[in-house]
Write a protein that holds these residues in place. Structure first.
Motif, PDB file in Angstrom:
ATOM      1  N   PHE A  15      45.284  82.949  36.400  1.00 16.10           N
ATOM      2  CA  PHE A  15      45.370  81.547  35.995  1.00 16.10           C
ATOM      3  C   PHE A  15      45.173  81.438  34.481  1.00 16.10           C
ATOM      4  O   PHE A  15      44.841  80.379  33.966  1.00 16.10           O
ATOM      5  CB  PHE A  15      44.332  80.701  36.742  1.00 16.10           C
ATOM      6  CG  PHE A  15      44.676  80.510  38.202  1.00 16.10           C
ATOM      7  CD1 PHE A  15      45.470  79.464  38.618  1.00 16.10           C
ATOM      8  CD2 PHE A  15      44.219  81.421  39.151  1.00 16.10           C
ATOM      9  CE1 PHE A  15      45.808  79.301  39.953  1.00 16.10           C
ATOM     10  CE2 PHE A  15      44.556  81.270  40.493  1.00 16.10           C
ATOM     11  CZ  PHE A  15      45.346  80.210  40.894  1.00 16.10           C
ATOM     12  N   ILE A  16      45.343  82.566  33.787  1.00 19.38           N
ATOM     13  CA  ILE A  16      45.309  82.564  32.324  1.00 19.38           C
ATOM     14  C   ILE A  16      46.716  82.206  31.833  1.00 19.38           C
ATOM     15  O   ILE A  16      47.693  82.424  32.557  1.00 19.38           O
ATOM     16  CB  ILE A  16      44.873  83.940  31.757  1.00 19.38           C
ATOM     17  CG1 ILE A  16      45.721  85.080  32.346  1.00 19.38           C
ATOM     18  CG2 ILE A  16      43.398  84.184  32.025  1.00 19.38           C
ATOM     19  CD1 ILE A  16      45.463  86.452  31.752  1.00 19.38           C
ATOM     20  N   ILE A  36      40.509  83.196  34.680  1.00 17.23           N
ATOM     21  CA  ILE A  36      40.764  82.038  33.827  1.00 17.23           C
ATOM     22  C   ILE A  36      40.422  82.442  32.391  1.00 17.23           C
ATOM     23  O   ILE A  36      39.829  83.496  32.166  1.00 17.23           O
ATOM     24  CB  ILE A  36      39.964  80.782  34.251  1.00 17.23           C
ATOM     25  CG1 ILE A  36      38.469  80.990  34.011  1.00 17.23           C
ATOM     26  CG2 ILE A  36      40.245  80.418  35.701  1.00 17.23           C
ATOM     27  CD1 ILE A  36      37.683  79.682  34.038  1.00 17.23           C
ATOM     28  N   SER A  37      40.776  81.608  31.413  1.00 14.17           N
ATOM     29  CA  SER A  37      40.602  82.018  30.024  1.00 14.17           C
ATOM     30  C   SER A  37      39.494  81.232  29.343  1.00 14.17           C
ATOM     31  O   SER A  37      39.423  80.006  29.444  1.00 14.17           O
ATOM     32  CB  SER A  37      41.922  81.808  29.291  1.00 14.17           C
ATOM     33  OG  SER A  37      41.667  81.707  27.915  1.00 14.17           O
ATOM     34  N   LEU A  75      43.166  76.735  31.684  1.00 17.66           N
ATOM     35  CA  LEU A  75      43.703  77.015  33.012  1.00 17.66           C
ATOM     36  C   LEU A  75      45.220  76.856  32.919  1.00 17.66           C
ATOM     37  O   LEU A  75      45.715  75.818  32.479  1.00 17.66           O
ATOM     38  CB  LEU A  75      43.136  75.960  33.965  1.00 17.66           C
ATOM     39  CG  LEU A  75      42.816  76.344  35.394  1.00 17.66           C
ATOM     40  CD1 LEU A  75      41.865  77.523  35.448  1.00 17.66           C
ATOM     41  CD2 LEU A  75      42.185  75.153  36.104  1.00 17.66           C
ATOM     42  N   ALA A  76      45.941  77.907  33.319  1.00 19.22           N
ATOM     43  CA  ALA A  76      47.400  77.808  33.324  1.00 19.22           C
ATOM     44  C   ALA A  76      47.857  77.183  34.631  1.00 19.22           C
ATOM     45  O   ALA A  76      47.253  77.406  35.683  1.00 19.22           O
ATOM     46  CB  ALA A  76      48.020  79.188  33.167  1.00 19.22           C
ATOM     47  N   ASP A 106      43.380  75.595  45.321  1.00 16.52           N
ATOM     48  CA  ASP A 106      42.547  76.745  45.607  1.00 16.52           C
ATOM     49  C   ASP A 106      41.615  77.061  44.421  1.00 16.52           C
ATOM     50  O   ASP A 106      40.395  77.155  44.579  1.00 16.52           O
ATOM     51  CB  ASP A 106      43.524  77.900  45.883  1.00 16.52           C
ATOM     52  CG  ASP A 106      42.855  79.090  46.480  1.00 16.52           C
ATOM     53  OD1 ASP A 106      41.841  78.878  47.179  1.00 16.52           O
ATOM     54  OD2 ASP A 106      43.327  80.219  46.247  1.00 16.52           O
ATOM     55  N   VAL A 107      42.174  77.201  43.236  1.00 14.20           N
ATOM     56  CA  VAL A 107      41.347  77.599  42.084  1.00 14.20           C
ATOM     57  C   VAL A 107      40.373  76.480  41.695  1.00 14.20           C
ATOM     58  O   VAL A 107      39.229  76.744  41.310  1.00 14.20           O
ATOM     59  CB  VAL A 107      42.220  78.044  40.875  1.00 14.20           C
ATOM     60  CG1 VAL A 107      42.907  76.889  40.194  1.00 14.20           C
ATOM     61  CG2 VAL A 107      41.399  78.843  39.865  1.00 14.20           C
ATOM     62  N   LEU A 108      40.790  75.224  41.851  1.00  9.93           N
ATOM     63  CA  LEU A 108      39.883  74.121  41.505  1.00  9.93           C
ATOM     64  C   LEU A 108      38.705  74.076  42.483  1.00  9.93           C
ATOM     65  O   LEU A 108      37.564  73.818  42.077  1.00  9.93           O
ATOM     66  CB  LEU A 108      40.635  72.778  41.502  1.00  9.93           C
ATOM     67  CG  LEU A 108      41.728  72.629  40.426  1.00  9.93           C
ATOM     68  CD1 LEU A 108      42.410  71.263  40.546  1.00  9.93           C
ATOM     69  CD2 LEU A 108      41.176  72.830  39.018  1.00  9.93           C
TER      70      LEU A 108
END
Ligand SMILES: *Cc1c(COP(=O)(O)O)cnc(C)c1O
Length: 357
Positions: free
Chosen positions: A6-7, A318-319, A332-333, A345-347
């Motif tokens: 998600f970078i 994540i970055s 977040l990409a 999902d990532v959130l």
């Protein structure tokens, strides 16, 4: 399992793309190869709304950032900076020994058409460099308006670093009048890194013809690349796996529909901003937030390095901020082949991890 990306580059790559790349190589001077390159180049032209030229390059985008200034300026370059990547473009211009002036806004702000217009009114320049989507700050510059301003000045070419924007948001190359829109393939194209593509206008090709060879060099000479390209060839041995991947990805994008793809990016962007804007604040100036990545501030005052580390333990990359913004922002990409389900999902995992910090 490797952590899901998600970078903002390299981005998540779907298995179908990886499979397409893992094919036995073909000779690059064969009819099969020419068919492949010709299919890919015409596919890219469609996606960039151009009937002019497209060049392919076995390099990352930075190679084309260097090529652009070396092929397109005889007089003086106006470099517009709004973050780390547009700053890199200015640095490349300087290192190549070209004449330049720099116009910088505070990071997080956008480069505007008014700013470009007033800079060009001096008549000093023959090339403008601008970034479409500034990956370090999450700002998406108003490209159509900027192009309109540049096109008021005949003889001034517009070169756009579209690395993290291309295919995540529209770039109407011919309609807007963009001379060069370049990108590497590991951002919104959602391919593994190692390849780059650019549009090139006829007048940009003309400009390149007028530049002495020592300024352009061999590998990135647009005239040479275009000449080989007319026979669906490259002057060097290209990364054939990337051409397989591009052919596959162009098919997949056409199946999804380009407009649908842009809408998916807007939807994911809205979802991500809504999730974090109150808690963290958005780093990008209001009205210029990127559709392909979000750069959050840290109004909540949490340990952003620990956040990225804990996410990695859960297998999500994540970055934690780029360059000067490291530790002050996180990004977040939401681009390429990520879907809304991936974003939910990532959130969800971010919410859990933030509770633990
Ligand atoms: C990633 C990125 C680059 C650098 O691209 P490379 O492929 O690493 O050379 C340049 N500009 C922008 C806006 C980027 O996001």
């Amino acid at each position: 399992m490797k952590p899901k990306l998600f970078i903002p580059g390299p981005t998540h790559v779907d298995q179908e793309i990886l499979d397409a790349m893992a094919q036995y190589p073909i000779g690059h001077r064969t009819p099969d190869y020419r068919d492949l390159q010709s299919t890919v180049v015409s596919g890219i032209k469609n996606l960039l709304y151009t009937e002019q030229h497209v060049l392919i390059s076995t390099s990352s985008a930075t190679g084309l950032m260097e090529a652009g200034v070396r092929n397109l300026s005889r007089k003086k370059v106006a470099n517009f900076i709004c973050g780390a990547f547009s700053k890199r473009q200015a640095e490349i211009t300087r290192i190549c020994g070209l004449n330049q002036d720099i116009f910088e806004v505070e990071w997080g702000k956008a480069t505007t058409a008014e700013q470009v217009d007033s800079a060009l009114s001096t008549g000093d320049y023959d090339l403008v460099t601008v970034v479409f989507n500034e990956t370090s700050t999450g700002v998406m510059n108003p490209l159509a308006e900027i192009a309109e301003a540049v096109n008021k000045y005949p003889g001034v070419l517009l070169m756009v670093d579209a690395v993290s924007g291309m295919l995540g948001a529209p770039i109407k190359v011919d309609e807007w009048g963009i001379d060069m829109a370049l990108a590497s393939v590991q951002k919104a194209w959602a391919l593994p890194p190692g390849f780059a593509v650019t549009s090139l206008s006829e007048r940009a090709l003309e400009r390149s013809r007028s530049i002495p060879e020592p300024q352009k060099g061999f590998y990135f000479d647009f005239v040479r690349l275009h000449k080989a390209g007319e026979k669906s060839q490259t002057p060097i041995t290209p990364s054939i796996p990337h051409l397989y991947a591009l052919a596959e990805q162009i098919n997949r994008i056409n199946v999804e529909g380009l407009e649908n793809r842009f809408q998916r990016h807007r939807d994911m962007a809205n979802r991500v901003r809504d999730w974090g804007k109150d808690q963290f604040g958005l780093f990008a100036e209001a009205g210029y937030e990127s559709d392909t990545l979000t750069c959050f501030g840290n109004e909540a005052g949490i340990d952003l390095i620990a956040l990225a580390d804990k996410m990695k333990e859960r297998n999500y990359l994540i970055s934690g901020g780029y360059g000067d913004l490291k530790g002050q922002t996180f990004r977040l990409a939401h681009m390429g082949d990520l879907q809304m389900t991936d974003i939910e999902d990532v959130l969800g995992v971010l919410d859990e991890v933030i509770q633990e910090l």
